[in-house]
Design an enzyme around this catalytic site. Sequence first.
Site, PDB file in Angstrom:
ATOM      1  CD  GLU A 123      -2.989  -1.063   2.271  1.00  0.00           C
ATOM      2  OE1 GLU A 123      -4.160  -1.420   2.057  1.00  0.00           O
ATOM      3  OE2 GLU A 123      -2.603  -0.688   3.397  1.00  0.00           O
ATOM      4  CG  LEU A 124       5.019   3.440  -1.520  1.00  0.00           C
ATOM      5  CD1 LEU A 124       5.273   4.197  -0.216  1.00  0.00           C
ATOM      6  CD2 LEU A 124       6.334   3.028  -2.176  1.00  0.00           C
TER       7      LEU A 124
END
Length: 449
Positions: free
Chosen positions: A349-350
Amino acid sequence: MLPKAIIAIAALAFSPANALWPIPQKISTGDSVLFIDQAVRVTYNGVPIIPIGYNPPASSNFDSRQIVQGAVSRAFQNIFSTNYVPWKLHPRNSNFEPKVAPQNRIQSISIQQTGKDTSKTFKPRAGDVDESYSLTISKNGQVNISAKSSTGVLHALETFSQLFYKHSAGPFYYTTQAPVSITDAPKYPHRGIMLDLARNYQTIDDIKRTIDAMSWNKLNRLHLHITDSQSWPLVIPALPKLSQAGAYHPSLVYTPADLAGIFQYGINRGVEVITEIDMPGHIGVIELAYSDLIVAYEEMPYQYYCAEPPCGAFSINNTKVYSFLDTLFDDLLPRVAPYSAYFHTGGDELNANDSMLDSHIKSNETSVLQPLLQKFINFAHSKVRAAGLSPFVWEEMVTTWNLTLGSDTVVQSWLGGDAVKNLAESGHKVIDTDYNFYVSLYFENRDIM
């Protein structure tokens, strides 16, 4: 035709062996009664061992005999202290219990380990250890356990303990299934659970209780998601402000001694602990302790910068971040390496928008961020490998960012769909932690392919 697994479950449901879990690969049982008492003679490779009240010493030097002796002690604890009378396994008001006749009893328990444990036995990579075992109980009470590794012995003793019940008439413990013949081995080399200790602090006793439950079910990997943007409970002596500023409360931390104790507790029960420091996203809490390393911490509206507040990611083009990671890894990894073959560097989830706020980047373009992220992961994984560990990452490092990973890296897939298939077909080692099957813990129940 019904699948074989359904047939096996149905057959077991109508047999006396309905308390065994997981269902053994091969099992046959009889209908003779045998009682067991605490005076039964137990040997390991021909040498008697004390079966009651033994706890292996706290150490990073693991000894097969001590591990087996501890497992025997726990098996006896399960049989003689759990006090399980199997009412629910029989019709109401039925007369299912045997007449008390302790002369029909288990005479001896002979444990033979046919292979020699190595250091890999106690901190294995997937497939390093043969976990198979055989267990027989003769009609006249002779028990024989055979396994190639002490891990297989642990599983056999767990199965053995599940064969016995307490008699409601008093302190008598029995099986109604002799003679017994079981041959068993796990289907997958990685059978795991993940605990999130960053968002929801769990006590040491809670973690150990989870390890106990895993050992009862013959699971073998406990993944500790130990830091996140919500809190940093892990004490790093070289970076003391991390937990001082980042823990929810000064008491809600895991010291080096706590971490070592969790590792040791797991290994003595056949459970390898995998520690995760999630990065370069999910790490905003560092901003509270060490400035100039994090971007987008607590930015709002959060949905532009992260999946869940508080946001915050490493400034991946900042030399100070690399200096910080040097210090972090040089402190932590030598303390992990004696106990585990793996270390998880996160990567889920960057959000590219974080880097729009980064004075060192000021872009959210994949063409700009991808090479910077590749450099970051190469650096982190080089530190992991230098400590003798293999890296884990979340799937986005491949599926979103198309990073090149080492052949030893395990990719943890969690978003479902065809990701596991696609990752495996492209040559990656993969485990499946599909969030679509989330209950109260993440179950990592697939093979490393």
